[in-house]
Scaffold this motif. Structure first.
Motif, PDB file in Angstrom:
ATOM      1  N   ASN A  10      48.589  38.203  74.258  1.00 14.41           N
ATOM      2  CA  ASN A  10      49.807  37.780  73.571  1.00 14.41           C
ATOM      3  C   ASN A  10      50.736  37.083  74.559  1.00 14.41           C
ATOM      4  N   PHE A  20      46.725  35.279  70.459  1.00 12.57           N
ATOM      5  CA  PHE A  20      47.751  35.459  69.429  1.00 12.57           C
ATOM      6  C   PHE A  20      49.145  35.313  70.028  1.00 12.57           C
ATOM      7  N   PRO A  21      49.629  34.059  70.151  1.00 11.54           N
ATOM      8  CA  PRO A  21      50.902  33.839  70.843  1.00 11.54           C
ATOM      9  C   PRO A  21      52.148  34.125  70.021  1.00 11.54           C
ATOM     10  N   ARG A  22      52.005  34.334  68.714  1.00 13.02           N
ATOM     11  CA  ARG A  22      53.231  34.661  67.967  1.00 13.02           C
ATOM     12  C   ARG A  22      53.116  36.059  67.364  1.00 13.02           C
ATOM     13  N   THR A  23      54.009  36.925  67.785  1.00 15.73           N
ATOM     14  CA  THR A  23      54.088  38.269  67.236  1.00 15.73           C
ATOM     15  C   THR A  23      55.536  38.497  66.814  1.00 15.73           C
TER      16      THR A  23
END
Lengths: 238, 217
Positions: A54, A78-81
């Protein structure tokens, strides 16, 4: 005598150089070595390529490293959390590079890098935009994508228990990328909640054998990223 | 009134439909969001082991308030517990389970599913959006049965089951069965076949809400 234990986080990350590739363990907060990341911010190495699942949360840990403009490129799945605010802003402005990798491919690229396998074929991402421009091969009637192993100059990893040889035990789902990132880096730097005497870890239960580890620092009470985000804290502290 | 004439299954019933079809002894991966509901409805006489790609087989119930552990989470980064017989493992092993065909069933959400089983569920392809893929592309390639849980159409009534996906693909020819609020649909070599319709739904109405061609068994 082998003693990989160092006394301070700044000593642990002292060798990280400008332009280095650094793997950082963790799946969200779980397993993220926040004290080592903060030491890297204090250290100031720039132009880094970071490999991590991340892109960090709030303004602490990995997000703070990115926010401090020390990162040129992120390799992640998954760069957007929910709490990721720093990376999206820089990405939209075109000020940070992103290499998006499916999570299993990311894990296997790291494992391969550490295992001396330069490349492998995987079914993942076949016929999708993430396979564009990549070599494919038909094996037994199915199509596969060629992916390359990933190596790093350094990895920063969090675990539960270590000894002076660097044998490691992890905690629950905080294990995630730790073991394979230790394998894939020239120098694996580990923060452990406890450092125990040699012989205290049952050899049958060792998860990461010490051969994959270079430095160990004991951080008995690591900061909680969740808590810091609730308190809207920012690193460097102000 | 709109509510009085509303037809079909609600979210819980959709999850129940899936849970009902999961055999005893299955290893199952549930995607983030609506798929997570499925775990609540596994019949008591079946033992099903839930896998989460961040390194746990044997997910138990949510912890009681105050018992959450930041290092004990699922793929959606929500706190979970571990059942008796659970196992922890690292990410490469976790995806060896997925890619290597060891997981029996995964349940995923979808933006679009095509009539030949193509799935689009990771990106709407908008140029400003930040792309994120996670483990979806690995799951659809490696898991033995790929099940989709989704509303039959988008909020504005646009069909999600289409002749051909317009969004970026997660995988081609990967979906085995679709559970919507209106029907349960099998994806076969001969096209889409309606296995069951929700109470009050007829075939013609279902076809009108579906871009792809539907067949009846």
């Amino acid at each position: 005598m082998i003693n990989k234990v160092v006394q301070t986080a700044s000593e642990a990350v002292a060798d990280v150089f400008d332009g280095a590739t650094v793997m950082i363990s963790g799946f969200g907060e779980a397993g993220s070595p926040i004290e080592l990341i903060h030491a890297l911010i204090d250290h100031g190495a720039k132009n880094l390529t970071i490999v991590s699942n991340n892109t960090g949360n709030g303004h602490v840990g990995l997000a703070a490293l990115i926010g401090n403009r020390q990162v040129r490129k992120m390799i992640c799945s998954f760069p957007r959390t929910a709490h990721s605010v720093v990376f999206p802003e820089l990405y939209k402005k075109g000020e940070i590079e992103l290499e998006l990798v499916p999570q299993g491919t990311l894990a296997e690229r790291i494992r391969s890098g550490g295992a001396g396998i330069p490349a492998f074929y995987t079914p993942t991402s076949v016929n999708t935009p993430l396979a564009e421009g990549k070599e494919t091969k038909e094996i037994d009637g199915n199509l596969y994508v060629l992916e390359y192993g990933l190596k790093a100059d350094f990895s920063l990893v969090k675990c539960r228990t270590a000894d002076r040889h660097g044998n490691l035990l992890y905690n629950k789902t905080a294990r995630n990328f730790g073991p394979i990132m230790c394998m894939a880096a020239k120098a694996a730097i580990v923060q452990a909640k406890e450092v125990v005497d040699l012989g205290m870890i049952d050899p049958e239960t060792v998860v990461t054998p010490g051969i994959f580890v270079n430095k160990v620092i004991e951080i008995a009470n690591p900061l909680s990223e969740n808590q810091l985000i609730k308190e809207e804290r920012r690193y460097p502290w102000r | 009134m709109e509510v009085a004439t509303k037809k079909g299954w609600n979210r819980e019933e959709m999850a129940q439909n899936i849970a009902h079809d999961i055999p005893d002894g299955s290893y199952v991966n549930l995607g983030i969001g609506m798929p997570e509901l499925v775990a609540n409805y596994i019949p008591a006489n079946r033992e099903v082991v839930f896998h989460t790609e961040n390194g746990l087989l044997g997910i138990g119930p949510s912890p009681a308030e105050g018992q959450e552990d930041d290092e004990m989470i699922n793929a959606g980064k929500k706190p979970v517990t571990a059942n008796k017989g659970a196992a922890f493992f690292h990410h490469a092993d976790s995806f060896a389970m997925i890619r290597g065909g060891h997981i029996d069933i995964c349940v995923l959400g979808a933006f679009q599913i095509s009539e030949n089983g193509d799935l689009a569920n990771w990106s709407t392809g908008e140029p400003k959006a930040i792309p994120a893929v996670g483990g979806a592309m690995d799951l659809v390639q490696g898991v033995k049965h790929v099940i989709i849980i989704t509303k039959h159409t988008t909020k504005d009534g646009t069909p999600k089951i289409v002749k051909e996906c317009s969004y970026p693909l997660t995988g081609t020819k990967v979906v085995d069965r679709i559970y919507t609020d209106l029907a349960i649909i099998d994806v076969t070599d001969k096209g889409l076949f309606v296995k069951e319709m929700a109470p009050g739904v007829d075939f013609e109405a279902l076809q009108r809400k579906t871009d792809a061609h539907l067949n009846q068994y």
